[in-house]
Motif scaffolding. Structure first.
Motif, mmCIF file in Angstrom:
data_model
loop_
_atom_site.group_PDB
_atom_site.id
_atom_site.type_symbol
_atom_site.label_atom_id
_atom_site.label_comp_id
_atom_site.label_asym_id
_atom_site.label_seq_id
_atom_site.Cartn_x
_atom_site.Cartn_y
_atom_site.Cartn_z
ATOM 1 N N TRP A 36 0.856 -1.183 0.000
ATOM 2 C CA TRP A 36 0.000 0.000 0.000
ATOM 3 C C TRP A 36 0.892 1.233 0.000
ATOM 4 O O TRP A 36 1.856 1.311 0.766
ATOM 5 N N PHE A 37 0.536 2.187 -0.829
ATOM 6 C CA PHE A 37 1.325 3.393 -1.024
ATOM 7 C C PHE A 37 0.406 4.608 -0.941
ATOM 8 O O PHE A 37 -0.804 4.494 -1.121
ATOM 9 N N ARG A 38 1.002 5.756 -0.686
ATOM 10 C CA ARG A 38 0.213 6.979 -0.697
ATOM 11 C C ARG A 38 1.041 8.107 -1.275
ATOM 12 O O ARG A 38 2.277 8.092 -1.224
ATOM 13 N N GLN A 39 0.332 9.078 -1.829
ATOM 14 C CA GLN A 39 1.000 10.232 -2.405
ATOM 15 C C GLN A 39 0.168 11.466 -2.101
ATOM 16 O O GLN A 39 -1.000 11.559 -2.520
ATOM 17 N N ALA A 40 0.764 12.378 -1.373
ATOM 18 C CA ALA A 40 0.126 13.654 -1.073
ATOM 19 C C ALA A 40 0.559 14.673 -2.119
ATOM 20 O O ALA A 40 1.617 14.513 -2.742
ATOM 21 N N PRO A 41 -0.221 15.718 -2.325
ATOM 22 C CA PRO A 41 0.134 16.728 -3.323
ATOM 23 C C PRO A 41 1.526 17.297 -3.081
ATOM 24 O O PRO A 41 1.860 17.677 -1.956
ATOM 25 N N GLY A 42 2.325 17.309 -4.127
ATOM 26 C CA GLY A 42 3.665 17.874 -4.033
ATOM 27 C C GLY A 42 4.701 16.983 -3.379
ATOM 28 O O GLY A 42 5.846 17.398 -3.200
ATOM 29 N N LYS A 43 4.299 15.764 -3.027
ATOM 30 C CA LYS A 43 5.230 14.844 -2.370
ATOM 31 C C LYS A 43 5.414 13.578 -3.206
ATOM 32 O O LYS A 43 4.584 13.251 -4.049
ATOM 33 N N ALA A 92 -4.074 11.840 1.561
ATOM 34 C CA ALA A 92 -3.295 11.494 0.374
ATOM 35 C C ALA A 92 -4.156 10.638 -0.546
ATOM 36 O O ALA A 92 -5.246 10.207 -0.168
ATOM 37 N N GLU A 93 -3.618 10.392 -1.719
ATOM 38 C CA GLU A 93 -4.204 9.386 -2.594
ATOM 39 C C GLU A 93 -3.491 8.069 -2.286
ATOM 40 O O GLU A 93 -2.261 8.026 -2.257
ATOM 41 N N TYR A 94 -4.268 7.032 -2.047
ATOM 42 C CA TYR A 94 -3.731 5.737 -1.663
ATOM 43 C C TYR A 94 -3.860 4.750 -2.818
ATOM 44 O O TYR A 94 -4.888 4.712 -3.513
ATOM 45 N N PHE A 95 -2.820 3.942 -2.976
ATOM 46 C CA PHE A 95 -2.744 2.971 -4.056
ATOM 47 C C PHE A 95 -2.354 1.606 -3.481
ATOM 48 O O PHE A 95 -1.562 1.534 -2.549
ATOM 49 N N CYS A 96 -2.861 0.546 -4.075
ATOM 50 C CA CYS A 96 -2.300 -0.767 -3.804
ATOM 51 C C CYS A 96 -1.579 -1.239 -5.065
ATOM 52 O O CYS A 96 -1.878 -0.788 -6.177
ATOM 53 N N TRP A 116 -0.346 -1.856 -10.643
ATOM 54 C CA TRP A 116 -0.869 -0.823 -9.746
ATOM 55 C C TRP A 116 -2.358 -0.625 -9.968
ATOM 56 O O TRP A 116 -2.836 -0.633 -11.111
ATOM 57 N N GLY A 117 -3.042 -0.387 -8.879
ATOM 58 C CA GLY A 117 -4.427 0.018 -8.980
ATOM 59 C C GLY A 117 -4.521 1.522 -9.131
ATOM 60 O O GLY A 117 -3.535 2.238 -8.954
ATOM 61 N N GLN A 118 -5.712 2.000 -9.468
ATOM 62 C CA GLN A 118 -5.928 3.440 -9.485
ATOM 63 C C GLN A 118 -5.977 3.923 -8.034
ATOM 64 O O GLN A 118 -6.116 3.132 -7.123
ATOM 65 N N GLY A 119 -5.831 5.170 -7.785
ATOM 66 C CA GLY A 119 -5.815 5.669 -6.420
ATOM 67 C C GLY A 119 -7.205 5.845 -5.837
ATOM 68 O O GLY A 119 -8.199 5.947 -6.547
ATOM 69 N N THR A 120 -7.239 5.876 -4.507
ATOM 70 C CA THR A 120 -8.458 6.234 -3.788
ATOM 71 C C THR A 120 -8.077 7.334 -2.801
ATOM 72 O O THR A 120 -7.081 7.236 -2.093
ATOM 73 N N GLN A 121 -8.868 8.390 -2.760
ATOM 74 C CA GLN A 121 -8.502 9.592 -2.038
ATOM 75 C C GLN A 121 -8.998 9.551 -0.593
ATOM 76 O O GLN A 121 -10.156 9.231 -0.323
ATOM 77 N N VAL A 122 -8.104 9.928 0.316
ATOM 78 C CA VAL A 122 -8.466 10.134 1.719
ATOM 79 C C VAL A 122 -8.313 11.622 1.988
ATOM 80 O O VAL A 122 -7.202 12.168 1.882
#
Length: 126
Positions: A36-43, A92-96, A116-122
């Motif tokens: 599981w991964f996450r990406q926040a804006p600008g990071k 962040a946007e979370y991905f598996c 990779w899956g598409q992201g899901t937003q938290v």
């Protein structure tokens, strides 16, 4: 064709819990490492949790230890990320993602995962 679909994100408040789901199609996800991964804006995208083939090994980023739990439902061919005590920095946007097995081991390195899956937003409500 291997495919994973990520779901479960939403609008949350600090302290709440959330369960993200990763559904696998076209293969038995039990045979693969899952991250599981996450990406926040600008990071940069960061790995927050992973689980080995057979679930004997899990690994978590220091920032989520004790609050995040990764686990499988082999009957449903799914992997979950249970998030407790949500903090604003978890937004962040979370991905598996899945990777072929590597012994009884998993990695949180993004370069080791190739499906990779598409992201899901938290997102946190104000």
């Amino acid at each position: 064709q291997l495919q994973v679909v990520t779901s479960g994100g939403g609008l949350v408040q600090p302290g709440e819990s959330l369960r993200l789901s990763c559904s696998a199609f076209g293969f038995n996800v039990e045979e693969y490492r899952v991250g599981w991964f996450r990406q926040a804006p600008g990071k940069e995208r960061e790995g927050v949790a992973c689980i080995s083939k057979g679930s004997s090994y899990t690994n978590y980023a220091d920032s989520v230890k004790g609050r995040f739990a990764i686990f499988r439902n082999n009957v449903m061919n799914m992997v979950y990320l249970q998030i407790s005590s949500l903090k604003p920095e978890d937004a962040a946007e979370y991905f598996c993602a899945v990777a072929p097995p590597q012994g009884t081991y998993c990695s949180r390195r993004t370069e080791e995962y190739d499906v990779w899956g598409q992201g899901t937003q938290v997102t946190f409500s104000s």
